[in-house]
Design a protein around this motif. Structure first.
Motif, PDB file in Angstrom:
ATOM      1  N   ASP A 118     -61.644  15.418 -10.273  1.00  8.91           N
ATOM      2  CA  ASP A 118     -61.707  16.773  -9.505  1.00  8.91           C
ATOM      3  C   ASP A 118     -62.993  16.623  -8.650  1.00  8.91           C
ATOM      4  O   ASP A 118     -64.068  16.615  -8.763  1.00  8.91           O
ATOM      5  N   SER A 119     -62.572  16.905  -7.362  1.00  6.14           N
ATOM      6  CA  SER A 119     -63.460  16.609  -6.173  1.00  6.14           C
ATOM      7  C   SER A 119     -63.121  17.533  -5.159  1.00  6.14           C
ATOM      8  O   SER A 119     -62.053  17.975  -4.640  1.00  6.14           O
ATOM      9  N   PRO A 120     -64.065  18.483  -4.881  1.00  6.78           N
ATOM     10  CA  PRO A 120     -63.965  19.512  -3.491  1.00  6.78           C
ATOM     11  C   PRO A 120     -63.964  18.727  -2.232  1.00  6.78           C
ATOM     12  O   PRO A 120     -64.817  17.681  -2.091  1.00  6.78           O
ATOM     13  N   ALA A 121     -63.364  19.209  -1.327  1.00 11.87           N
ATOM     14  CA  ALA A 121     -63.332  18.350   0.051  1.00 11.87           C
ATOM     15  C   ALA A 121     -63.203  19.482   1.216  1.00 11.87           C
ATOM     16  O   ALA A 121     -62.297  20.508   0.961  1.00 11.87           O
ATOM     17  N   ILE A 122     -63.847  19.663   2.202  1.00 11.68           N
ATOM     18  CA  ILE A 122     -63.552  20.259   3.449  1.00 11.68           C
ATOM     19  C   ILE A 122     -62.892  19.363   4.446  1.00 11.68           C
ATOM     20  O   ILE A 122     -63.462  18.503   4.879  1.00 11.68           O
ATOM     21  N   THR A 123     -61.605  19.715   4.793  1.00 12.15           N
ATOM     22  CA  THR A 123     -60.794  18.953   5.470  1.00 12.15           C
ATOM     23  C   THR A 123     -60.548  19.579   6.774  1.00 12.15           C
ATOM     24  O   THR A 123     -60.329  20.676   6.743  1.00 12.15           O
ATOM     25  N   LYS A 124     -60.519  18.666   7.844  1.00  9.92           N
ATOM     26  CA  LYS A 124     -60.035  19.016   9.079  1.00  9.92           C
ATOM     27  C   LYS A 124     -58.819  18.345   9.684  1.00  9.92           C
ATOM     28  O   LYS A 124     -58.737  17.086   9.758  1.00  9.92           O
ATOM     29  N   SER A 125     -57.592  18.857   9.437  1.00  8.91           N
ATOM     30  CA  SER A 125     -56.436  18.214   9.657  1.00  8.91           C
ATOM     31  C   SER A 125     -55.877  18.903  11.049  1.00  8.91           C
ATOM     32  O   SER A 125     -55.729  20.115  11.445  1.00  8.91           O
ATOM     33  N   SER A 126     -55.020  18.031  11.553  1.00 13.03           N
ATOM     34  CA  SER A 126     -54.265  18.237  12.849  1.00 13.03           C
ATOM     35  C   SER A 126     -52.955  19.316  12.515  1.00 13.03           C
ATOM     36  O   SER A 126     -52.364  18.894  11.382  1.00 13.03           O
TER      37      SER A 126
END
Length: 506
Positions: free
Chosen positions: A132-140
């Motif tokens: 389990d890992s949190p992530a801040i994603t920037k997706s197109s």
């Protein structure tokens, strides 16, 4: 209570955990795919939990989201018998110790390419690893702003292995959609769903299949902010444009109002253009602004045309007959345009011309016709005495003072008539004749003839002034009727345009 009666339990568990860690990783390498048969694919179960939508950049078409990513797989080289380690079922170790699948976000738009956070993994005795890992994603995200601010967006998050094909790593979905139980509500966007779908793609470079898991985030914009800050002010400003036709033409503010409204809408249009992507799809609110600005431009042009009609001078041609019939009669009644003194039911009838000032004149076909005094002289008749009442003399003096355009010639003729002519002034019904000397009697016919010509000139100037005033007033009424007509036309246009744009919010 159990730990109180068994004080050595915790120490035993810690001792076996250290022993288990040494036994598992003594001959373990996290560089290779942990399968016993290299021909079999390693199944990785993926689960995405949406925690928060941080930002939606429509202009750059980037979605920034806070996700919790859970990956579960089986490591064939990290198994143990829990009875050999005092019943130890699971341990938590740093994720860098074990092999991890290289599952990344395919449509990543982060310039730094930051991955998931380095959190611990949970390792069970049967070799199952849960990370389990949190992530801040920037997706197109392909943004369609055709119906802004009443639009909805569909942003896709595609996860897959970067180097392993489907024969090596197969991605499975734990749930049919993304988990939204811990989602923090966004003030601008409402999440309608997050369905998940597995895709298997064959790329042109390789013959092996590449599976991926695509989560489609369905968003709907909360339009209240834009309605109160962009739409309602524009509607209120748009309703000011037709009121420019209601302003009096002599105020000098009709064109200024139209230009001011046009500049205000231009400012709102620039605010919308700064936040929208430079695409061919024009936002709905942008179309409304363009339509309103076009309407205001047309109203300003019509205002200039109507003001030109309003300021037609005395040298203008008379109003055409069809315009008198259609505009001054029918349209004036329809739009309730009446002059001062006119009734709302019927227009004021023209008053008959006042009786002639000079005795001896005749009215024929509405025009004054006087007998030539020279004919009377040929008949050896005494020329009639010009008899004016005291009130008529005052009216004539006031007329001369109010019409300086008559010229000095008419004034001098009138003064000579006062000084040299024989007239009878009627004061309170009592006639008082002013006798002239015997030396003037022989000259009276000539003086009367000159006096008659001067008065005819004055009367002609009065008639010309009255005709010019009538033409000017008719053209002003035509302009006023056209103002009222276009005011209602543009009010109806603004109403239906505003109703159309607001109906999208329902």
């Amino acid at each position: 209570l159990v730990f109180r009666f068994l004080p050595g339990c915790l120490g035993a568990q810690g001792k076996y955990a250290y022993k288990l860690l040494d036994d598992l990783f003594s001959n373990y390498s996290n560089a290779l795919r942990p399968v016993e048969d290299t021909d079999k694919a390693l199944n990785v179960t993926l689960q995405i939990t949406l925690s928060q939508i941080i930002d939606m950049d429509e202009r750059n078409q980037i979605l920034t989201a806070y996700l919790w990513i859970r990956q579960v797989w089986i490591d064939a080289y990290l198994r143990w018998n829990k009875d050999d380690y005092d019943g130890l079922d699971a341990i938590r170790i740093p994720s860098s110790y074990v092999w991890r699948p290289d599952i990344v976000l395919y449509n990543n738009a982060d310039d730094q390419f930051t991955g998931s956070m380095e959190t611990n993994v949970v390792l069970r005795h049967d070799g199952q690893i849960m990370w389990d890992s949190p992530a801040i994603t920037k997706s197109s995200c392909k943004v369609d702003v055709s119906f802004f601010p009443f639009d909805g967006q569909q942003c896709r998050l595609t996860f897959g292995s970067w180097t392993h094909n489907g024969n090596q790593i197969d991605i499975l979905n734990r749930l049919d959609s993304g988990d939204l139980t811990d989602f923090v509500e966004n003030v601008e966007w409402e999440v309608l769903g997050m369905p998940a779908k597995k895709n298997v793609i064959l790329y042109g470079c390789c013959s092996e299949p590449y599976p991926d898991m695509t989560y489609t985030l369905i968003l709907k914009r909360r339009a209240s902010f834009y309605i109160f800050n962009l739409l309602i002010p524009c509607v209120m400003i748009s309703f000011l444009a037709p009121l420019g036709f209601y302003l009096p033409a002599d105020s000098g503010e009709k064109v200024s109002l139209g230009v001011t409204v046009l500049l205000a809408l231009t400012v709102f249009q620039l605010l919308v253009a700064e936040n929208m992507p430079p695409s061919e799809n024009v936002p709905l609110i942008g179309k409304y602004y363009i339509a309103t600005m076009t309407m205001i431009t047309a109203s300003t042009a019509l205002t200039i045309f109507i003001m030109n009609i309003h300021h037609c001078g005395p040298e203008a041609k008379p109003v055409p007959k069809w315009a008198k019939t259609f505009i001054l009669e029918y349209m004036a009644r329809i739009f309730f345009v009446y002059e001062v003194g006119e009734s709302c039911r019927s227009a004021q009838t023209e008053k008959p011309d006042p009786p002639p000032l000079v005795s001896g004149t005749q009215i024929m076909n509405g025009q004054a016709k006087s007998e030539d005094p020279r004919q009377k002289l040929k008949k050896n008749e005494e020329p009639p005495a010009l008899k004016l009442s005291h009130e008529e003399v005052e009216n004539l003096e006031q007329g001369l003072s109010s019409y300086p355009s008559l010229g000095n010639m008419a004034a001098s003729g009138y003064n000579s008539w006062k000084e040299e002519s024989k007239y009878v002034a009627l004061d309170h019904g009592v006639g008082k004749e002013v006798a002239q000397g015997s030396c003037c009697k022989a000259q009276c016919p000539c003086h009367h003839e000159r006096l008659h010509r001067n008065i005819e000139f004055i009367a002609k100037c009065f008639r010309d002034q009255k005709a010019a005033q009538k033409r000017t007033s008719e053209w002003k009424k035509v302009a006023k009727v056209m103002d009222r007509f276009f005011m209602w036309i543009f009010f109806i246009m603004v109403f239906f345009m505003s109703l159309l744009i607001l109906s999208k919010a329902i």
